[in-house]
Design an enzyme around this catalytic site. Structure first.
Site, PDB file in Angstrom:
ATOM      1  N   LYS A  22       0.848  -1.105   0.022  1.00  0.00           N
ATOM      2  CA  LYS A  22       0.143   0.011  -0.024  1.00  0.00           C
ATOM      3  C   LYS A  22       0.708   1.209  -0.035  1.00  0.00           C
ATOM      4  CE  LYS A  22      -1.754   1.621   4.194  1.00  0.00           C
ATOM      5  NZ  LYS A  22      -1.649   2.959   4.411  1.00  0.00           N
ATOM      6  N   ASN A  23       1.838   1.377   0.879  1.00  0.00           N
ATOM      7  CA  ASN A  23       2.633   2.470   0.984  1.00  0.00           C
ATOM      8  C   ASN A  23       3.799   2.843  -0.041  1.00  0.00           C
ATOM      9  OD1 ASN A  23       0.868   2.924   3.198  1.00  0.00           O
ATOM     10  ND2 ASN A  23       2.600   2.266   4.638  1.00  0.00           N
ATOM     11  N   CYS A 116      -5.667  12.732  13.092  1.00  0.00           N
ATOM     12  CA  CYS A 116      -5.644  11.349  12.550  1.00  0.00           C
ATOM     13  C   CYS A 116      -5.993  10.720  14.052  1.00  0.00           C
ATOM     14  CB  CYS A 116      -4.116  11.093  12.306  1.00  0.00           C
ATOM     15  SG  CYS A 116      -3.616   9.268  12.136  1.00  0.00           S
ATOM     16  N   ARG A 121       0.416  14.372  13.994  1.00  0.00           N
ATOM     17  CA  ARG A 121       1.327  13.995  12.877  1.00  0.00           C
ATOM     18  C   ARG A 121       1.560  15.369  11.998  1.00  0.00           C
ATOM     19  NH1 ARG A 121      -1.148   8.464  10.213  1.00  0.00           N
ATOM     20  NH2 ARG A 121       0.870   8.610   9.028  1.00  0.00           N
ATOM     21  N   ASP A 304       4.180   0.197  12.351  1.00  0.00           N
ATOM     22  CA  ASP A 304       2.934  -0.380  11.830  1.00  0.00           C
ATOM     23  C   ASP A 304       2.700  -1.771  12.438  1.00  0.00           C
ATOM     24  OD1 ASP A 304       3.009   1.401   8.507  1.00  0.00           O
ATOM     25  OD2 ASP A 304       2.541   1.831  10.792  1.00  0.00           O
ATOM     26  N   ARG A 396      -8.850  -0.256   4.298  1.00  0.00           N
ATOM     27  CA  ARG A 396      -7.881   0.905   3.675  1.00  0.00           C
ATOM     28  C   ARG A 396      -6.442   0.037   3.531  1.00  0.00           C
ATOM     29  NH1 ARG A 396      -7.672   6.295   6.970  1.00  0.00           N
ATOM     30  NH2 ARG A 396      -5.947   6.395   5.173  1.00  0.00           N
TER      31      ARG A 396
HETATM   32  C1  EPZ Z   1       4.291   6.517   6.836  1.00  0.00           C
HETATM   33  O1  EPZ Z   1       3.384   7.546   7.255  1.00  0.00           O
HETATM   34  C2  EPZ Z   1       3.157   5.546   6.771  1.00  0.00           C
HETATM   35  N1  EPZ Z   1       2.247   5.950   5.646  1.00  0.00           N
HETATM   36  C3  EPZ Z   1       2.579   5.074   8.174  1.00  0.00           C
HETATM   37  O2  EPZ Z   1       1.676   3.820   7.804  1.00  0.00           O
HETATM   38  C4  EPZ Z   1       3.854   4.677   9.064  1.00  0.00           C
HETATM   39  O3  EPZ Z   1       3.191   4.599  10.384  1.00  0.00           O
HETATM   40  C5  EPZ Z   1       4.783   5.868   9.049  1.00  0.00           C
HETATM   41  O4  EPZ Z   1       5.182   6.252   7.710  1.00  0.00           O
HETATM   42  C6  EPZ Z   1       5.924   5.426   9.795  1.00  0.00           C
HETATM   43  O5  EPZ Z   1       6.451   4.342   9.286  1.00  0.00           O
HETATM   44  C7  EPZ Z   1       2.516   5.881   4.266  1.00  0.00           C
HETATM   45  O6  EPZ Z   1       3.659   5.376   3.870  1.00  0.00           O
HETATM   46  C8  EPZ Z   1       1.431   6.300   3.727  1.00  0.00           C
HETATM   47  P1  EPZ Z   1       6.591   9.782   9.148  1.00  0.00           P
HETATM   48  P2  EPZ Z   1       4.166   9.069   7.524  1.00  0.00           P
HETATM   49  O7  EPZ Z   1       6.478  10.951   8.247  1.00  0.00           O
HETATM   50  O8  EPZ Z   1       5.107   9.466   6.292  1.00  0.00           O
HETATM   51  C9  EPZ Z   1       7.223  13.060  12.562  1.00  0.00           C
HETATM   52  C10 EPZ Z   1       0.231   2.542   7.686  1.00  0.00           C
HETATM   53  O9  EPZ Z   1      -0.538   2.288   8.768  1.00  0.00           O
HETATM   54  N2  EPZ Z   1       6.893  13.798  11.314  1.00  0.00           N
HETATM   55  O10 EPZ Z   1       7.663   8.714   9.001  1.00  0.00           O
HETATM   56  O11 EPZ Z   1       3.108  10.175   7.689  1.00  0.00           O
HETATM   57  C11 EPZ Z   1       5.878  12.173  12.655  1.00  0.00           C
HETATM   58  O12 EPZ Z   1       5.285  12.991  13.442  1.00  0.00           O
HETATM   59  C12 EPZ Z   1       0.432   4.006   7.966  1.00  0.00           C
HETATM   60  O13 EPZ Z   1       0.120   2.025   6.395  1.00  0.00           O
HETATM   61  C13 EPZ Z   1       7.094  15.269  11.745  1.00  0.00           C
HETATM   62  O14 EPZ Z   1       7.452  15.333  12.893  1.00  0.00           O
HETATM   63  O15 EPZ Z   1       5.046   8.977   8.612  1.00  0.00           O
HETATM   64  C14 EPZ Z   1       6.473  10.956  13.309  1.00  0.00           C
HETATM   65  O16 EPZ Z   1       6.523  11.082  14.796  1.00  0.00           O
HETATM   66  C15 EPZ Z   1      -0.044   4.557   9.244  1.00  0.00           C
HETATM   67  N3  EPZ Z   1       6.939  16.164  10.784  1.00  0.00           N
HETATM   68  C16 EPZ Z   1       7.919  10.634  12.413  1.00  0.00           C
HETATM   69  O17 EPZ Z   1       8.153  11.915  11.789  1.00  0.00           O
HETATM   70  C17 EPZ Z   1       6.763  15.774   9.430  1.00  0.00           C
HETATM   71  O18 EPZ Z   1       6.656  16.610   8.617  1.00  0.00           O
HETATM   72  C18 EPZ Z   1       7.480   9.482  11.604  1.00  0.00           C
HETATM   73  O19 EPZ Z   1       6.293  10.131  10.509  1.00  0.00           O
HETATM   74  C19 EPZ Z   1       6.308  14.524   8.966  1.00  0.00           C
HETATM   75  C20 EPZ Z   1       6.784  13.555  10.074  1.00  0.00           C
END
Ligand code: EPZ
Length: 420
Positions: A22-23, A116, A121, A304, A396
């Site tokens: 998916k991702n 969310c 996030r 995840d 989803r």
């Molecule tokens: C991706 O989300 C995945 N989604 C998520 O999977 C997954 O949980 C996550 O990565 C972590 O591995 C997709 O790929 C569509 P991040 P993403 O930016 O990109 C902080 C699922 O179940 N952060 O890597 O949104 C954030 O708060 C979903 O399939 C900032 O601070 O996650 C977190 O603590 C749920 N500022 C950390 O980084 C930003 O601008 C990691 O989040 C962006 C993120």
């Protein structure tokens, strides 16, 4: 809204075929905005999130069609550079259109994602990254408005390793003038898959799969076909289902190398694991041992899989501590698991789980994608009947999960339609 009715205590046996990631698909689909033409994305999973992304791209003028697991996209007639709140609120990954739009068309109006089930996030790293590449960014009434002539290369060090921000900024950088350096970039397989897709399209990226990438901007890219990598989280979820129910399951069409942290922990918990090039078998042990887990960025144990691991630990021998270092409050599944008889205490971003002999079936509520997966897993091992409500969350990210579980011997059926 649909619900699942599960009768627990059936050992899972047999083979399950893993769907496309998916991702990875959610990153590759918006990447097609970077070059006009026809794309074919094979092994694309049949999921709600994929249709949501498809609808968003269609609103921009992309022609999107799907047969079976092949997605056809035609980006010749992209004529709208906006991602409206009505669409973005359904799926945060919609923000992935920001980078491609601003670098290819010089304009993007993308709704901030909003809330969310857990959080916060933020998307500050996405916005800062595109700003550092020279875009003029305003935040106006809930929208990110980005303008630029041609983006210019920059050196960008992410404060936090972010999958989404790495993907978005990488897509923006491939058409920027000069060579962009990304430090503290995410190394998740889905980001590697995106980088490889961009390379196939003519991008020049060094350091793929490492935390430091160098992206030499080019003037134009061209459309290509691609096959999606397998979904490592779906694979991990089915392996835990096998371990929980005392079964023996072969997971096919997966990449064992993408799940090493999960396999290591499953072996520590007593499971017998064998791997081939694209398959994994798990033979459950009679008694699951309690094993601590702390989630981490790739190649660590994925956040995840945190909810699913907690479910396994609810019936393990001994106590374990599961800490989520990525999302401090991603524990909406815990109160629902407690309703099934689990003994879990939350302490900030850690769940202390004391193994119990048995879970007892009850009606539970899904709150988000991986939380609902953990409730389905719990239903498979609980005594008696478990009803999992609002399974649209599951739809989803898991392709026909009840059919795949039924084929492994689980007693699970979907009841459609009423208000649950
Ligand atoms: C991706 O989300 C995945 N989604 C998520 O999977 C997954 O949980 C996550 O990565 C972590 O591995 C997709 O790929 C569509 P991040 P993403 O930016 O990109 C902080 C699922 O179940 N952060 O890597 O949104 C954030 O708060 C979903 O399939 C900032 O601070 O996650 C977190 O603590 C749920 N500022 C950390 O980084 C930003 O601008 C990691 O989040 C962006 C993120």
């Amino acid at each position: 809204m649909d619900k699942f009715v599960i009768h627990g205590r059936k050992k899972l046996k047999g083979t399950v075929v893993i769907s496309g990631a998916k991702n990875a698909a959610l990153a590759l689909m918006p990447a097609t905005l970077l070059a006009s033409g026809k794309y074919r994305l094979e092994n694309t999973p049949d999921l709600r999130d994929i249709s949501t992304m498809g609808k968003l791209l269609q609103m921009m003028g992309v022609d999107v069609s799907k047969n079976e697991h092949t997605l056809h996209l035609n980006t010749f007639r992209v004529n709208k550079f906006e991602a409206p709140y009505e669409q973005v609120k359904k799926m945060r990954a919609s923000i992935y259109v920001l980078g491609p739009l601003i670098t290819r068309y010089g304009y993007a109006k993308v709704s901030l994602p909003g809330g969310c089930a857990w959080g916060p996030r933020p998307v500050n790293l996405h916005i800062e990254g595109v700003r550092k590449l020279g875009a003029k960014i305003d935040i106006d009434r809930g929208y990110i408005i980005a303008k630029a002539k041609r983006l210019k290369a920059a050196k960008i060090a992410f404060d936090v390793s972010s999958v989404g921000a790495t993907g978005n900024v990488m897509m923006a950088a491939v058409l920027a003038k000069g060579t962009t350096v990304l430090e503290n970039a995410a190394m998740e397989p889905e980001i590697v898959a995106l980088a490889r897709f961009l390379m196939k399209m003519g991008a020049r990226i060094d350091g793929i799969g490492t935390t430091r990438m160098e992206i030499e901007g080019v003037d134009a890219l061209h459309p290509v076909d691609e096959t999606m990598i397998p979904d490592r989280i779906e694979a991990g979820t089915f392996l835990i289902a096998a371990a929980l129910t005392g079964g023996t399951v072969k997971v096919e069409c997966c990449k064992p190398g993408h799940l090493m942290a999960i396999l290591t922990k499953l072996e520590e918990a007593g499971a017998q694991i064998n791997v081939g090039d694209n398959w994994i078998t798990l033979k459950a042990s009679r008694m699951t041992k309690a094993v601590d887990v702390t989630t981490a960025i790739y190649p660590g144990f994925p956040t995840d899989m945190q909810a699913q691991w907690i479910t396994l630990m609810t019936i393990a021998k001994g106590s374990s501590v599961i800490t989520d270092s990525i999302y401090f409050d991603r524990f909406k599944h815990v109160p629902e698991l407690i309703r099934l008889g689990a003994n879990i205490e939350l302490n900030k971003n850690a769940a202390i789980v004391k193994g119990v002999k048995r879970l007892a079936g009850a009606t539970v509520m899904s709150t988000d994608l991986r939380a609902s997966a953990s409730l389905v897993l719990a239903g498979l091992v609980a005594e008696g009947k478990t009803e999992v409500l609002r399974v649209y969350h599951l739809d989803r990210g898991y392709e026909h999960i009840e059919k795949k579980l039924q084929a492994l011997g689980a007693s699970i059926r979907r009841i459609s339609g009423q208000e649950y």
